[in-house]
Structures are given as C-alpha cells and as structure tokens.
Write a protein that holds these residues in place. Structure first.
Motif, short mmCIF file in Angstrom:
data_model
loop_
_atom_site.label_atom_id
_atom_site.label_comp_id
_atom_site.label_asym_id
_atom_site.label_seq_id
_atom_site.Cartn_x
_atom_site.Cartn_y
_atom_site.Cartn_z
N ALA A 65 0.83 -1.21 0.00
CA ALA A 65 0.00 0.00 0.00
C ALA A 65 0.86 1.26 0.00
O ALA A 65 0.46 2.30 -0.54
CB ALA A 65 -0.92 -0.01 1.22
N ALA A 66 2.06 1.16 0.56
CA ALA A 66 2.96 2.30 0.61
C ALA A 66 3.48 2.68 -0.77
O ALA A 66 3.98 3.79 -0.98
CB ALA A 66 4.15 2.01 1.54
N ASN A 67 3.34 1.76 -1.74
CA ASN A 67 3.83 2.01 -3.10
C ASN A 67 2.77 2.61 -4.02
O ASN A 67 2.94 2.62 -5.23
CB ASN A 67 4.35 0.71 -3.71
CG ASN A 67 5.53 0.13 -2.96
OD1 ASN A 67 6.23 0.86 -2.26
ND2 ASN A 67 5.74 -1.17 -3.08
N ALA A 68 1.69 3.08 -3.45
CA ALA A 68 0.61 3.65 -4.26
C ALA A 68 1.09 4.85 -5.06
O ALA A 68 0.59 5.12 -6.15
CB ALA A 68 -0.56 4.05 -3.36
N GLN A 69 2.08 5.57 -4.52
CA GLN A 69 2.65 6.72 -5.21
C GLN A 69 4.16 6.53 -5.33
O GLN A 69 4.78 5.96 -4.43
CB GLN A 69 2.35 8.03 -4.45
CG GLN A 69 0.88 8.30 -4.23
CD GLN A 69 0.11 8.50 -5.52
OE1 GLN A 69 0.68 8.91 -6.52
NE2 GLN A 69 -1.19 8.22 -5.50
N PRO A 70 4.77 6.99 -6.43
CA PRO A 70 6.21 6.76 -6.65
C PRO A 70 7.10 7.71 -5.84
O PRO A 70 7.77 8.59 -6.38
CB PRO A 70 6.36 7.00 -8.16
CG PRO A 70 5.31 8.01 -8.48
CD PRO A 70 4.13 7.66 -7.58
N VAL A 71 7.09 7.54 -4.52
CA VAL A 71 7.94 8.36 -3.65
C VAL A 71 9.29 7.67 -3.53
O VAL A 71 9.38 6.53 -3.02
CB VAL A 71 7.30 8.54 -2.26
CG1 VAL A 71 8.19 9.37 -1.35
CG2 VAL A 71 5.92 9.19 -2.40
N ALA A 72 10.36 8.32 -3.97
CA ALA A 72 11.68 7.69 -4.05
C ALA A 72 12.15 7.14 -2.71
O ALA A 72 12.69 6.04 -2.63
CB ALA A 72 12.70 8.70 -4.59
N GLN A 73 11.93 7.89 -1.64
CA GLN A 73 12.42 7.47 -0.33
C GLN A 73 11.70 6.22 0.18
O GLN A 73 12.23 5.50 1.01
CB GLN A 73 12.28 8.61 0.68
CG GLN A 73 13.26 9.75 0.49
CD GLN A 73 12.97 10.58 -0.74
OE1 GLN A 73 11.85 10.58 -1.25
NE2 GLN A 73 13.97 11.30 -1.22
N VAL A 74 10.50 5.98 -0.32
CA VAL A 74 9.75 4.78 0.06
C VAL A 74 10.15 3.59 -0.82
O VAL A 74 10.29 2.46 -0.35
CB VAL A 74 8.23 5.04 -0.04
CG1 VAL A 74 7.44 3.75 0.19
CG2 VAL A 74 7.81 6.09 0.97
N LEU A 75 10.33 3.85 -2.11
CA LEU A 75 10.67 2.78 -3.04
C LEU A 75 12.12 2.31 -2.89
O LEU A 75 12.42 1.12 -3.06
CB LEU A 75 10.44 3.24 -4.48
CG LEU A 75 9.02 3.65 -4.89
CD1 LEU A 75 8.99 4.03 -6.36
CD2 LEU A 75 8.02 2.53 -4.61
N ALA A 76 13.02 3.24 -2.60
CA ALA A 76 14.46 2.93 -2.60
C ALA A 76 14.86 1.78 -1.67
O ALA A 76 15.62 0.89 -2.09
CB ALA A 76 15.27 4.18 -2.28
N PRO A 77 14.40 1.73 -0.40
CA PRO A 77 14.80 0.61 0.45
C PRO A 77 14.34 -0.74 -0.11
O PRO A 77 15.03 -1.76 0.05
CB PRO A 77 14.08 0.92 1.78
CG PRO A 77 13.85 2.38 1.76
CD PRO A 77 13.57 2.71 0.33
N GLN A 78 13.20 -0.75 -0.78
CA GLN A 78 12.69 -1.99 -1.36
C GLN A 78 13.53 -2.40 -2.58
O GLN A 78 13.86 -3.58 -2.75
CB GLN A 78 11.23 -1.82 -1.75
CG GLN A 78 10.32 -1.47 -0.59
CD GLN A 78 8.90 -1.12 -1.04
OE1 GLN A 78 8.13 -1.99 -1.40
NE2 GLN A 78 8.56 0.16 -1.03
N VAL A 79 13.89 -1.42 -3.40
CA VAL A 79 14.72 -1.71 -4.57
C VAL A 79 16.10 -2.20 -4.14
O VAL A 79 16.66 -3.13 -4.74
CB VAL A 79 14.84 -0.47 -5.47
CG1 VAL A 79 15.83 -0.72 -6.62
CG2 VAL A 79 13.48 -0.08 -6.04
N ALA A 80 16.64 -1.59 -3.09
CA ALA A 80 17.96 -2.00 -2.60
C ALA A 80 17.94 -3.46 -2.13
O ALA A 80 18.90 -4.21 -2.34
CB ALA A 80 18.40 -1.08 -1.46
#
Length: 313
Positions: A65-80
């Motif tokens: 649910a946190a990925n509903a919007q492309p916020v870099a600081q939220v996506l980055a830990p998951q991508v890492a």
C-alpha cells in the motif's frame, strides 16, 4: 555474467514506454537474464504488461500500500533489497528514475552512472556531458553493483511478444516515516505524453504570447502530436514548465519534431538531437535551428501554419 534488474516506471496502472527503452539498454549488456521489478499498491496490471516485453525473464510484482505513489524514499529501500543477487540495477533517466536512482545507489554504497547512452562492456559505458557536446567513457567497479539511469532518447523500445513469468514478491525493508505523499499537481491533457510521443510540436519565443500559443496547440492536434516549448517560451510564461524541452527540460526522441518560432539555443538542441526528422519554422533564416533541421521553412509562422493545416486537411 550480468544479471540485470530493471525498475519499471508506471502511472495510473499503465507501464511507461521508458521501461521498454530501458530494457533495450539492458539487452546491450548481453546479460544472463533481465528481470523487471514493478512496485505498486496493486502491481498486477502493470506486471502483466511488463511481462510482454521481449527478453524479460521474470517480472517481480511487489504489492505494498505504501507504493501507491512513486515516492523515491519509500521505493528505494525496497529496490535496494531486490538488488541482492543482481549485477546491474537500471532505471530510465526520466523524472522518476532521476529521483529514485540516487537513493538506491546511496543505500547500496555505490556511485551512480547517469544517462547511459551506449554500452561498451558490462561495466564500461558512454554518457553525454557538456549539454551533449561531448561523450565520455566511464568505467564502474566490476566488484560492485552498477546502478545506472538510461538516456531513453538513445534507445529504441524493446519489442513486445515476450512471455516473462510474473512472480509475487514480498520485500522485507524498513520504510521511512519522515517522508510521506501529500499530493500531485499535474496538468491534464488529452494529447500524447511529451516524453514518449512519436510526434511533437514545440513553440518558442517567436510565438509571441500565451494567447498566440493556441496556434501551436491547434497545429499539434491536427498532427496528433504532443506539445513542447523552448525554455524562452516557458520563462516568458507562455506555457507551464512541464512542457519545456531541452537540457534543463525533457530529453525526447520523437519520430517527428516540429520547432516553431524556436531559434535553436544549444540547451534546446540538446533535448532533440535524437529526433528522427526535425522541421523548423522561423522567420530568421540564419537561426541556429536550421543547422540541425532536416526541413526548414523561412517565414512568418502565423502565415505558414494555416497554409500547412490546409494541406493536412
């Protein structure tokens, strides 16, 4: 051999064309495999679309649910976290990629490679500098994960017809609480997206005013084209900033680019150098834009455009 993870760009449940262009760059690495990661609240539709890109082995669908919007600081830990086991993590050099890639690189403790436009080897790349007037070769450490953004204007869209497997993936990453999504302010238009459009009509200072820019919109609609503008037109208040094409705006590579009332400053030419056919309309026959134009019309745009429209009917 290289294993590449492409981070998909999407909006409103639709995959952005920049992702297919990024896959093309990934294919140039001659990797063992190419996977695409789709991070969204509900990634199913986008993941299915991404799986159709030729050359993609797997699509990793990360639902949160946190990925509903492309916020870099939220996506980055998951991508890492997803990057574990991959030699390369590549993103499009769009607003999305430029926002996210530095955060991912920082979390992985590596230097980012920006605007990758050619691949010389698994860790050797070419990228533009000095507003595209020079091309340099950069080499990334072979023992570290490569995090790179891809200059999408330099790569074609990868073909469709692939049959990649879609896998639901859960990522155990601590997400920040100090960054949150507040809202998105964006202009709405029925015209094609400027960054992915195959036809673009741009106006410059020579258009004269915000009211006169309606002429540009009308001509673009006749061609089924997106609308762009030079920095001078944006600074003059004729159009909003999101339409700016050039070094400090959007780098685009349409099949047809029509520059109307644009003199051709170097920062603007940087944004269109990869266009297929460039048409220039300007009353100044010595304008720099004519040096790069495939077709040039010297004359008053307010006289020439109506004549062109009549020919197009």
């Amino acid at each position: 051999m290289a294993k590449v993870l492409v981070i998909a760009e999407h909006l409103g449940g639709t995959l952005n064309a920049s992702t297919a262009r990024t896959v093309s760059a990934a294919q140039a690495l001659s990797p063992e495999s190419i996977d695409i990661a789709v991070l969204a609240a509900d990634p199913s539709a986008v993941a299915a679309e991404a799986a159709q890109i030729a050359g993609v082995a797997r699509v990793l669908a990360v639902a949160n649910a946190a990925n509903a919007q492309p916020v870099a600081q939220v996506l980055a830990p998951q991508v890492a976290k997803l990057a574990e086991g991959y030699s390369h993590v590549v993103l499009p050099s769009t607003t999305f990629g430029k926002d996210l890639a530095p955060c991912v690189a920082a979390l992985l403790g590596v230097a980012q490679v920006s605007d990758l436009m050619a691949v010389e080897g698994a860790h050797v790349f070419k990228r533009p500098i000095y507003a595209g007037n020079a091309i340099i070769t950069v080499e990334a450490p072979a023992d570290r994960t490569v995090v790179a953004t891809v200059r999408t204007a330099s790569w074609p869209e990868a073909a469709k017809g692939g049959g990649g497997a879609v896998e639901a993936v859960t990522v155990d990453a601590t997400l920040p609480t100090h960054t949150r999504y507040v809202g998105l302010a964006a202009g709405k238009s029925d015209r094609p997206d400027l960054q992915s459009a195959k036809r673009v009509v741009s106006g410059g200072r020579g258009v004269g005013s915000k009211e006169n820019f309606e002429t540009i919109y009308k001509f673009a609609d006749r061609l089924g084209a997106a609308v762009g503008a030079s920095r001078a037109a944006v600074d003059a208040g004729y159009v909003p900033n999101e339409l700016q094409v050039g070094q400090t705006g959007k780098i685009i590579a349409p099949e047809l680019y029509v520059a109307i009332g644009i003199s051709g400053a170097i920062q603007h030419l940087t944004g269109i150098k990869d266009a297929g056919t460039i048409v220039a309309i300007n009353k100044d026959g010595d304008a720099p834009i004519f040096e790069v134009a495939d077709i040039g019309l010297v004359g008053d745009l307010f006289t020439l455009l109506p004549e062109l429209e009549n020919q197009l009917q």
